[in-house]
Design an enzyme around this catalytic site. Structure first.
Site, PDB file in Angstrom:
ATOM      1  N   TYR A 197     -39.080 -23.206  36.962  1.00  7.30           N
ATOM      2  CA  TYR A 197     -39.411 -22.106  35.877  1.00  7.30           C
ATOM      3  C   TYR A 197     -40.493 -21.318  36.527  1.00  7.30           C
ATOM      4  O   TYR A 197     -40.259 -20.082  36.499  1.00  7.30           O
ATOM      5  CB  TYR A 197     -39.758 -22.802  34.663  1.00  7.30           C
ATOM      6  CG  TYR A 197     -40.448 -22.003  33.648  1.00  7.30           C
ATOM      7  CD1 TYR A 197     -39.610 -21.111  33.039  1.00  7.30           C
ATOM      8  CD2 TYR A 197     -41.789 -22.296  33.295  1.00  7.30           C
ATOM      9  CE1 TYR A 197     -40.136 -20.126  32.144  1.00  7.30           C
ATOM     10  CE2 TYR A 197     -42.337 -21.239  32.306  1.00  7.30           C
ATOM     11  CZ  TYR A 197     -41.494 -20.093  31.756  1.00  7.30           C
ATOM     12  OH  TYR A 197     -42.080 -19.233  30.915  1.00  7.30           O
ATOM     13  N   ASP A 205     -48.319 -18.280  32.479  1.00  3.66           N
ATOM     14  CA  ASP A 205     -49.422 -18.949  33.042  1.00  3.66           C
ATOM     15  C   ASP A 205     -48.567 -20.141  34.298  1.00  3.66           C
ATOM     16  O   ASP A 205     -49.383 -20.451  35.210  1.00  3.66           O
ATOM     17  CB  ASP A 205     -50.360 -19.713  32.120  1.00  3.66           C
ATOM     18  CG  ASP A 205     -49.453 -20.840  31.447  1.00  3.66           C
ATOM     19  OD1 ASP A 205     -48.141 -20.780  30.825  1.00  3.66           O
ATOM     20  OD2 ASP A 205     -50.165 -21.750  30.811  1.00  3.66           O
ATOM     21  N   GLN A 244     -39.048 -15.303  19.531  1.00  2.71           N
ATOM     22  CA  GLN A 244     -40.147 -15.437  18.576  1.00  2.71           C
ATOM     23  C   GLN A 244     -41.025 -13.828  18.832  1.00  2.71           C
ATOM     24  O   GLN A 244     -41.361 -13.471  18.079  1.00  2.71           O
ATOM     25  CB  GLN A 244     -40.992 -16.431  18.593  1.00  2.71           C
ATOM     26  CG  GLN A 244     -41.578 -16.918  19.812  1.00  2.71           C
ATOM     27  CD  GLN A 244     -41.904 -18.496  19.858  1.00  2.71           C
ATOM     28  OE1 GLN A 244     -42.394 -18.939  18.571  1.00  2.71           O
ATOM     29  NE2 GLN A 244     -42.580 -18.833  20.763  1.00  2.71           N
ATOM     30  N   LEU A 245     -41.050 -13.745  20.188  1.00  6.80           N
ATOM     31  CA  LEU A 245     -41.870 -12.547  20.527  1.00  6.80           C
ATOM     32  C   LEU A 245     -41.005 -11.183  19.639  1.00  6.80           C
ATOM     33  O   LEU A 245     -41.757 -10.416  19.387  1.00  6.80           O
ATOM     34  CB  LEU A 245     -41.861 -12.307  21.908  1.00  6.80           C
ATOM     35  CG  LEU A 245     -42.739 -11.120  22.478  1.00  6.80           C
ATOM     36  CD1 LEU A 245     -44.075 -10.787  21.762  1.00  6.80           C
ATOM     37  CD2 LEU A 245     -42.863 -10.945  23.912  1.00  6.80           C
TER      38      LEU A 245
END
Length: 286
Positions: free
Chosen positions: A123, A100, A11-12
């Protein structure tokens, strides 16, 4: 400017292409380049002679990574090191998107760019390892942009999943004890392009402004979708604790990112409030 984006289907990358304007932007996917193979990577990139590279690719399966550690580290660490080495050797600026999840979520206040890593799962650990590799190899002309809770009208994400479930289900339970900042991929794409074109270096945080729980986010999605005619009726949305929805990977409970460096390094860009960004994105679906 001649820019290569790694991560063609995400999507980016989709949003970066929409912002390309007069710049020459080439998106490369796994069928175009093998970022795990330094020789292939160099051979392909040399054809484009990029002035800047945006790494929008990653292993993002948070739960799957717990049982697929080798592939997670390959994409999130080894590939980043390969891109950093190529960029250094060829004097091109590199923007790398991180997360994050490199933090633990137990600090209780927004994370600063130089706070210590404390990932809760594979992850996050693999993304932290990728950051370290980049900072070791090419700190002088690279930019790490940490972000969170990314969504867009393109691809699979929380917003589109919620819209589908809200249309199918009689009620939903959504976690209310994980707090972060939703981020429209369009806004993140603007930050990536700004960093490339202005040669911003260092570690920075980019999210849309404001904070929310996943429950708050879901309530806003339903409210705005009803206003815009994307949903025909409301359903009850109930707040539930993380303990009621166990997952293989532990999520950070509070992963809000401090964005104070943006005032000096991204002075021409101001993040918008997350609910306004969500409304703008939903307009694309109407």
């Amino acid at each position: 400017m001649n820019i290569v984006v790694i991560g063609k289907s995400g999507q980016l990358a989709h949003e970066i292409m929409r912002l390309a304007g007069d710049d020459s932007v080439h998106c490369l996917g796994r069928d175009d380049i093998n970022i795990l193979d330094a020789v292939n990577l160099a051979s392909v990139l040399n054809r484009f002679q990029p002035e800047g590279i945006i790494n929008a690719s990653a292993y993002t399966g948070v739960d799957k990574a717990e049982s697929d550690q080798t592939n997670a580290y390959a994409l999130n660490q080894t590939a980043v090191a390969n891109l950093a080495t190529y960029s250094k050797q060829n004097h091109c600026h590199l923007v790398h998107v991180s997360t994050d999840y490199v933090f633990g979520g137990d600090k209780g206040s927004p994370y600063q760019v130089d706070d210590n890593y404390h990932p809760q799962g594979v992850y996050g650990a693999s993304k932290a390892a990728g950051e370290k590799a980049l900072l070791d190899i090419y700190p002088q002309a690279s930019c790490i942009l940490r972000t969170s809770w990314v969504y867009a009208s393109h691809g699979n994400n929380f917003v589109k999943t919620m819209l589908r479930l809200m249309a199918e289900k009689q009620e939903l339970g959504v976690i209310d004890d994980q707090i972060g900042s939703p981020t429209w991929a369009r806004d993140l794409a603007k930050a990536c392009m700004y960093a490339i074109k202005n040669q911003v270096s260092g570690v920075h945080h980019w999210t849309d402004n404001g904070v929310a729980s996943w429950y708050d986010f879901a309530v806003a999605i339903q409210s705005l979708a009803l206003e815009k005619g994307l949903l025909t009726h409301a359903i009850p949305i109930k707040p539930i604790p993380s303990s009621a929805y166990p997952t293989p990977a532990k999520r950070p409970h509070y992963s809000v990112l401090d964005k104070s460096t943006l005032a000096s390094e991204f002075s021409a860009l101001v993040p918008q409030y997350w609910r306004k960004a969500l409304s703008d994105m939903l307009d694309e679906l109407t």
